[in-house]
Design an enzyme around this catalytic site. Structure first.
Site, PDB file in Angstrom:
ATOM      1  N   THR A  57      29.117 -11.177  18.447  1.00  0.00           N
ATOM      2  CA  THR A  57      27.726 -11.321  17.969  1.00  0.00           C
ATOM      3  C   THR A  57      27.101 -12.561  18.605  1.00  0.00           C
ATOM      4  O   THR A  57      25.879 -12.610  18.817  1.00  0.00           O
ATOM      5  CB  THR A  57      27.674 -11.446  16.433  1.00  0.00           C
ATOM      6  OG1 THR A  57      28.305 -12.667  16.029  1.00  0.00           O
ATOM      7  CG2 THR A  57      28.329 -10.250  15.769  1.00  0.00           C
ATOM      8  N   ARG A 176     -11.694  -0.958 -11.806  1.00  0.00           N
ATOM      9  CA  ARG A 176     -10.570  -1.896 -11.956  1.00  0.00           C
ATOM     10  C   ARG A 176     -10.407  -2.709 -10.688  1.00  0.00           C
ATOM     11  O   ARG A 176     -10.950  -2.366  -9.628  1.00  0.00           O
ATOM     12  CB  ARG A 176      -9.291  -1.132 -12.264  1.00  0.00           C
ATOM     13  CG  ARG A 176      -8.785  -0.304 -11.101  1.00  0.00           C
ATOM     14  CD  ARG A 176      -7.409   0.339 -11.362  1.00  0.00           C
ATOM     15  NE  ARG A 176      -6.981   1.103 -10.202  1.00  0.00           N
ATOM     16  CZ  ARG A 176      -5.811   1.744 -10.129  1.00  0.00           C
ATOM     17  NH1 ARG A 176      -4.947   1.698 -11.135  1.00  0.00           N
ATOM     18  NH2 ARG A 176      -5.480   2.423  -9.046  1.00  0.00           N
TER      19      ARG A 176
HETATM   20  O1  LIG Z   1      -3.298   4.027  -8.410  1.00  0.00           O
HETATM   21  C1  LIG Z   1      -2.473   4.194  -9.311  1.00  0.00           C
HETATM   22  N1  LIG Z   1      -1.523   5.141  -9.158  1.00  0.00           N
HETATM   23  C2  LIG Z   1      -0.593   5.404 -10.123  1.00  0.00           C
HETATM   24  O2  LIG Z   1       0.250   6.284  -9.932  1.00  0.00           O
HETATM   25  C3  LIG Z   1      -0.644   4.603 -11.302  1.00  0.00           C
HETATM   26  N2  LIG Z   1       0.095   4.572 -12.452  1.00  0.00           N
HETATM   27  N3  LIG Z   1      -0.408   3.625 -13.248  1.00  0.00           N
HETATM   28  N4  LIG Z   1      -1.463   3.036 -12.627  1.00  0.00           N
HETATM   29  C4  LIG Z   1      -1.629   3.629 -11.425  1.00  0.00           C
HETATM   30  N5  LIG Z   1      -2.538   3.424 -10.423  1.00  0.00           N
END
Ligand SMILES: O=c1[nH]c(=O)c2nn[nH]c2[nH]1
Length: 295
Positions: A57, A176
């Site tokens: 190596t 979100r």
């Molecule tokens: O974008 C997502 N995909 C998922 O499969 C998921 N599961 N919980 N939150 C999530 N958000």
């Protein structure tokens, strides 16, 4: 018992190389970490303590530095192919080399509006990687990737309509935060020889640029219904933009930012449309993986 699989070599070989353009004084740097593992007629070194088949190596490490001195080290796809090809050419009993290169992204500084000739900043955490198998029998398979590119969007992401049953507590959301550390890879159609890789050398940098731009653009502009839906669109775009690729693979952690109810204090509203202060979570995190192929 018998050896069903074996490969060995040197890992964590750190290489830095500078190119000095004498005419302009501009210096260019490349830094990478190399893992190079060899495979072939080496079983007796395991089963019979027969070291006559072992390319040490330490010699693998020496070879990496020597070839880095004697050849271009970029694009990493080229150097991985050159390095692996060296071993199957030099040692008739070595039939494959598995090379992984992690390149570190030294971005040239702009000082007083001008690119600085010899100063650079490292993007925290983002690397450009290559995993290549150079096989005497099967040719050269290369997968390029972008890893550790951390992104966040503060809206433009939803997640609703998922399975709701006695195990479900997650509320549906139409707005979100979405944050992930991109791990995006694209597998090239197999190259027959190192010469074929060399002939394609101009395609690798372009593909990395295109894949990175597509990832950021889709992440930012897609009105995301889920990580799954957005990463599929990214993959389709890369396959369309880079015809020499066969498969695109994403592995995206879903790094959650939880809403924080502050109503216990004088009824302060901080959830739903009033949410401003969130609690970033280190874990658990979602992990969403997908490979998208042609046809
Ligand atoms: O974008 C997502 N995909 C998922 O499969 C998921 N599961 N919980 N939150 C999530 N958000």
């Amino acid at each position: 018992p018998h050896v069903s699989a074996a490969r060995y070599g040197k890992d964590n070989v750190r290489v830095y190389k500078v190119h000095r353009d004498q005419s302009t004084g501009v210096q260019t740097v490349a830094e990478m970490t190399v893992c190079c593992l060899l495979e072939g007629d080496i079983e007796t070194s395991y089963t019979k303590a027969d070291n006559s088949v072992v390319v040490a190596t330490d010699s693998v490490k020496n070879t990496i530095y020597l070839l880095a001195k004697q050849n271009p080290v970029t694009p990493p796809e080229y150097f991985a192919s050159l390095l692996g090809s060296h071993f199957i050419k030099k040692y008739s009993h070595i039939h494959a080399a598995h090379v992984k290169i992690t390149t570190h992204h030294w971005e040239r500084m702009t000082i007083d509006g001008k690119p600085h000739p010899h100063s650079f900043v490292k993007n925290a955490g983002e690397t450009r990687n290559v995993e290549a198998t150079i096989s005497r029998k099967d040719g050269i398979s290369i997968t390029s990737s972008i890893v550790g590119l951390s992104v966040l969007k503060s809206t433009g992401s939803a997640f609703h309509g998922f399975v709701r049953d006695e195990y479900t507590t997650l509320p549906e959301t139409w707005d979100r935060i979405l944050s992930t550390d991109v791990d995006a890879g694209w597998t090239w159609k197999t190259f027959g020889t190192h010469e074929a890789v060399k002939a394609s050398v101009g395609k690798f940098d372009k593909a990395w640029e295109v894949a990175r731009d597509i990832t950021l653009k889709r992440f930012a502009t897609d009105d995301s219904a889920s990580v799954q839906a957005t990463m599929y669109k990214m993959s389709e775009d890369i396959l369309a933009a880079v015809p020499e690729t066969e498969t695109v693979t994403y592995a995206l952690p879903n790094k959650h930012y939880f809403e924080l109810d502050l109503s216990w204090h004088k009824g302060i509203k901080n959830t739903g449309t009033d949410a401003e202060v969130y609690v970033p979570q280190s874990g658990p995190n979602g992990l969403i993986k997908c490979s998208v192929s042609r046809g």
